[in-house]
Design a protein around this motif. Structure first.
Motif, PDB file in Angstrom:
ATOM      1  N   GLU A  43      -7.566  -0.876  81.189  1.00  8.76           N
ATOM      2  CA  GLU A  43      -7.421  -1.385  79.835  1.00  8.76           C
ATOM      3  C   GLU A  43      -6.275  -2.384  79.865  1.00  8.76           C
ATOM      4  O   GLU A  43      -5.274  -2.176  80.550  1.00  8.76           O
ATOM      5  N   LYS A  44      -6.424  -3.471  79.119  1.00 10.04           N
ATOM      6  CA  LYS A  44      -5.389  -4.500  79.100  1.00 10.04           C
ATOM      7  C   LYS A  44      -4.063  -3.869  78.687  1.00 10.04           C
ATOM      8  O   LYS A  44      -3.993  -3.142  77.708  1.00 10.04           O
ATOM      9  N   GLY A  45      -3.024  -4.139  79.477  1.00 12.17           N
ATOM     10  CA  GLY A  45      -1.700  -3.619  79.198  1.00 12.17           C
ATOM     11  C   GLY A  45      -1.419  -2.252  79.800  1.00 12.17           C
ATOM     12  O   GLY A  45      -0.279  -1.791  79.772  1.00 12.17           O
ATOM     13  N   GLU A  46      -2.434  -1.579  80.345  1.00 12.87           N
ATOM     14  CA  GLU A  46      -2.224  -0.253  80.933  1.00 12.87           C
ATOM     15  C   GLU A  46      -1.359  -0.335  82.193  1.00 12.87           C
ATOM     16  O   GLU A  46      -0.606   0.581  82.494  1.00 12.87           O
ATOM     17  N   LEU A  47      -1.484  -1.407  82.928  1.00 13.06           N
ATOM     18  CA  LEU A  47      -0.695  -1.603  84.136  1.00 13.06           C
ATOM     19  C   LEU A  47       0.379  -2.646  83.833  1.00 13.06           C
ATOM     20  O   LEU A  47       0.075  -3.730  83.343  1.00 13.06           O
ATOM     21  N   MET A  48       1.611  -2.307  84.101  1.00 16.44           N
ATOM     22  CA  MET A  48       2.718  -3.229  83.835  1.00 16.44           C
ATOM     23  C   MET A  48       2.721  -4.353  84.877  1.00 16.44           C
ATOM     24  O   MET A  48       2.724  -4.098  86.073  1.00 16.44           O
ATOM     25  N   ILE A  49       2.709  -5.584  84.395  1.00 17.21           N
ATOM     26  CA  ILE A  49       2.738  -6.767  85.248  1.00 17.21           C
ATOM     27  C   ILE A  49       4.161  -7.306  85.238  1.00 17.21           C
ATOM     28  O   ILE A  49       4.795  -7.372  84.189  1.00 17.21           O
ATOM     29  N   ASN A  50       4.668  -7.695  86.418  1.00 17.76           N
ATOM     30  CA  ASN A  50       6.021  -8.244  86.473  1.00 17.76           C
ATOM     31  C   ASN A  50       6.103  -9.353  87.511  1.00 17.76           C
ATOM     32  O   ASN A  50       5.076  -9.877  87.946  1.00 17.76           O
ATOM     33  N   GLU A  51       7.319  -9.686  87.926  1.00 19.75           N
ATOM     34  CA  GLU A  51       7.529 -10.813  88.838  1.00 19.75           C
ATOM     35  C   GLU A  51       6.967 -10.570  90.233  1.00 19.75           C
ATOM     36  O   GLU A  51       6.943 -11.482  91.060  1.00 19.75           O
ATOM     37  N   THR A  52       6.486  -9.370  90.513  1.00 26.31           N
ATOM     38  CA  THR A  52       5.876  -9.105  91.817  1.00 26.31           C
ATOM     39  C   THR A  52       4.367  -9.333  91.796  1.00 26.31           C
ATOM     40  O   THR A  52       3.697  -9.091  92.785  1.00 26.31           O
ATOM     41  N   ASP A  53       3.847  -9.799  90.661  1.00 24.31           N
ATOM     42  CA  ASP A  53       2.404 -10.025  90.510  1.00 24.31           C
ATOM     43  C   ASP A  53       2.102 -11.495  90.285  1.00 24.31           C
ATOM     44  O   ASP A  53       2.897 -12.228  89.696  1.00 24.31           O
ATOM     45  N   VAL A  54       0.937 -11.904  90.749  1.00 30.47           N
ATOM     46  CA  VAL A  54       0.473 -13.282  90.610  1.00 30.47           C
ATOM     47  C   VAL A  54      -0.792 -13.277  89.775  1.00 30.47           C
ATOM     48  O   VAL A  54      -1.716 -12.510  90.043  1.00 30.47           O
ATOM     49  N   ARG A 115      -7.641 -28.875  95.143  1.00 30.69           N
ATOM     50  CA  ARG A 115      -8.174 -28.851  93.776  1.00 30.69           C
ATOM     51  C   ARG A 115      -8.123 -27.456  93.140  1.00 30.69           C
ATOM     52  O   ARG A 115      -8.829 -27.179  92.176  1.00 30.69           O
ATOM     53  N   LEU A 116      -7.277 -26.574  93.639  1.00 30.44           N
ATOM     54  CA  LEU A 116      -7.205 -25.202  93.132  1.00 30.44           C
ATOM     55  C   LEU A 116      -6.526 -25.131  91.772  1.00 30.44           C
ATOM     56  O   LEU A 116      -5.597 -25.890  91.485  1.00 30.44           O
ATOM     57  N   THR A 117      -6.974 -24.185  90.953  1.00 28.90           N
ATOM     58  CA  THR A 117      -6.305 -23.939  89.680  1.00 28.90           C
ATOM     59  C   THR A 117      -4.919 -23.378  89.960  1.00 28.90           C
ATOM     60  O   THR A 117      -4.707 -22.698  90.965  1.00 28.90           O
ATOM     61  N   PRO A 118      -3.966 -23.654  89.079  1.00 29.13           N
ATOM     62  CA  PRO A 118      -2.606 -23.142  89.307  1.00 29.13           C
ATOM     63  C   PRO A 118      -2.531 -21.632  89.135  1.00 29.13           C
ATOM     64  O   PRO A 118      -3.348 -21.026  88.452  1.00 29.13           O
ATOM     65  N   ILE A 119      -1.532 -21.042  89.771  1.00 27.63           N
ATOM     66  CA  ILE A 119      -1.265 -19.615  89.630  1.00 27.63           C
ATOM     67  C   ILE A 119      -0.034 -19.460  88.742  1.00 27.63           C
ATOM     68  O   ILE A 119       0.685 -20.426  88.481  1.00 27.63           O
ATOM     69  N   HIS A 120       0.209 -18.242  88.283  1.00 24.31           N
ATOM     70  CA  HIS A 120       1.422 -17.907  87.532  1.00 24.31           C
ATOM     71  C   HIS A 120       1.994 -16.637  88.131  1.00 24.31           C
ATOM     72  O   HIS A 120       1.255 -15.711  88.453  1.00 24.31           O
ATOM     73  N   ILE A 121       3.304 -16.592  88.262  1.00 24.11           N
ATOM     74  CA  ILE A 121       3.984 -15.402  88.766  1.00 24.11           C
ATOM     75  C   ILE A 121       4.386 -14.540  87.570  1.00 24.11           C
ATOM     76  O   ILE A 121       4.986 -15.042  86.628  1.00 24.11           O
ATOM     77  N   GLY A 122       4.047 -13.264  87.612  1.00 25.29           N
ATOM     78  CA  GLY A 122       4.382 -12.353  86.515  1.00 25.29           C
ATOM     79  C   GLY A 122       3.456 -12.535  85.335  1.00 25.29           C
ATOM     80  O   GLY A 122       2.438 -13.226  85.403  1.00 25.29           O
ATOM     81  N   GLU A 123       3.797 -11.920  84.228  1.00 25.67           N
ATOM     82  CA  GLU A 123       2.974 -11.945  83.009  1.00 25.67           C
ATOM     83  C   GLU A 123       2.935 -13.347  82.458  1.00 25.67           C
ATOM     84  O   GLU A 123       3.920 -14.073  82.479  1.00 25.67           O
ATOM     85  N   ILE A 124       1.778 -13.772  81.958  1.00 22.24           N
ATOM     86  CA  ILE A 124       1.657 -15.083  81.329  1.00 22.24           C
ATOM     87  C   ILE A 124       1.460 -14.901  79.844  1.00 22.24           C
ATOM     88  O   ILE A 124       0.930 -13.910  79.386  1.00 22.24           O
ATOM     89  N   SER A 125       1.901 -15.855  79.100  1.00 22.39           N
ATOM     90  CA  SER A 125       1.703 -15.787  77.655  1.00 22.39           C
ATOM     91  C   SER A 125       0.404 -16.481  77.308  1.00 22.39           C
ATOM     92  O   SER A 125      -0.158 -17.240  78.095  1.00 22.39           O
ATOM     93  N   GLU A 126      -0.062 -16.261  76.091  1.00 24.29           N
ATOM     94  CA  GLU A 126      -1.291 -16.905  75.635  1.00 24.29           C
ATOM     95  C   GLU A 126      -1.151 -18.423  75.665  1.00 24.29           C
ATOM     96  O   GLU A 126      -2.117 -19.133  75.883  1.00 24.29           O
ATOM     97  N   LEU A 127       0.060 -18.943  75.471  1.00 23.36           N
ATOM     98  CA  LEU A 127       0.282 -20.383  75.464  1.00 23.36           C
ATOM     99  C   LEU A 127       0.128 -21.001  76.843  1.00 23.36           C
ATOM    100  O   LEU A 127      -0.130 -22.193  76.971  1.00 23.36           O
ATOM    101  N   ASP A 128       0.306 -20.202  77.886  1.00 24.58           N
ATOM    102  CA  ASP A 128       0.188 -20.708  79.252  1.00 24.58           C
ATOM    103  C   ASP A 128      -1.249 -20.878  79.707  1.00 24.58           C
ATOM    104  O   ASP A 128      -1.499 -21.469  80.741  1.00 24.58           O
ATOM    105  N   ARG A 129      -2.192 -20.326  78.982  1.00 22.21           N
ATOM    106  CA  ARG A 129      -3.587 -20.377  79.421  1.00 22.21           C
ATOM    107  C   ARG A 129      -4.238 -21.677  79.098  1.00 22.21           C
ATOM    108  O   ARG A 129      -4.158 -22.335  78.203  1.00 22.21           O
TER     109      ARG A 129
END
Length: 129
Positions: A43-54, A115-129
């Motif tokens: 479920e969205k938010g069940e797993l905590m995402i942080n700076e160790t996640d991409v 031509r790869l899509t960019p990645i984000h480190i840690g949690e992204i906000s809705e504005l980053d999408r």
């Protein structure tokens, strides 16, 4: 742009069923114990995402994350989430259905790499999408 992560129609159908039951979903691929590098659906938010996640992208309305150390290994590979029959040994929500999500992979060509899509480190906000 070349997507870093994709999903098959069969996996979309399972995800649709899970979304009806649980609401918004997310994927994470840790490379840890249990099914190893199988993608796990929560479920969205069940797993905590942080700076160790991409964050690799969004598939069928679900954000897909991978631990940074796994990304170092998989960064040259396009991942496709699929589903197969059989019970996995993880905490992923599809397991009680008698199926499990799996990853199929494709090594990027040199042309695709630029031509790869960019990645984000840690949690992204809705504005980053």
């Amino acid at each position: 742009m070349i997507k870093r992560v994709k999903i098959t129609d069969a996996a979309k159908a399972v995800l649709d069923f899970l979304t009806i039951q649980h609401g918004e979903m997310m994927f994470h691929q840790s490379g840890g114990c249990c099914d190893g590098s199988s993608p796990m659906c929560f479920e969205k938010g069940e797993l905590m995402i942080n700076e160790t996640d991409v964050w690799l992208g969004n598939i069928h309305g679900c954000d897909f994350y991978m631990s940074r150390d796994q990304f170092e290994y998989w960064q040259h590979t396009q991942l496709t989430v699929d589903v197969v029959e059989g019970r996995g040994s993880s905490f992923s929500l599809e397991i009680p259905m008698g199926v499990r999500f799996v990853i199929k992979s494709h090594m990027y060509t040199e042309e695709e790499m630029i031509r790869l899509t960019p990645i984000h480190i840690g949690e992204i906000s809705e504005l980053d999408r």
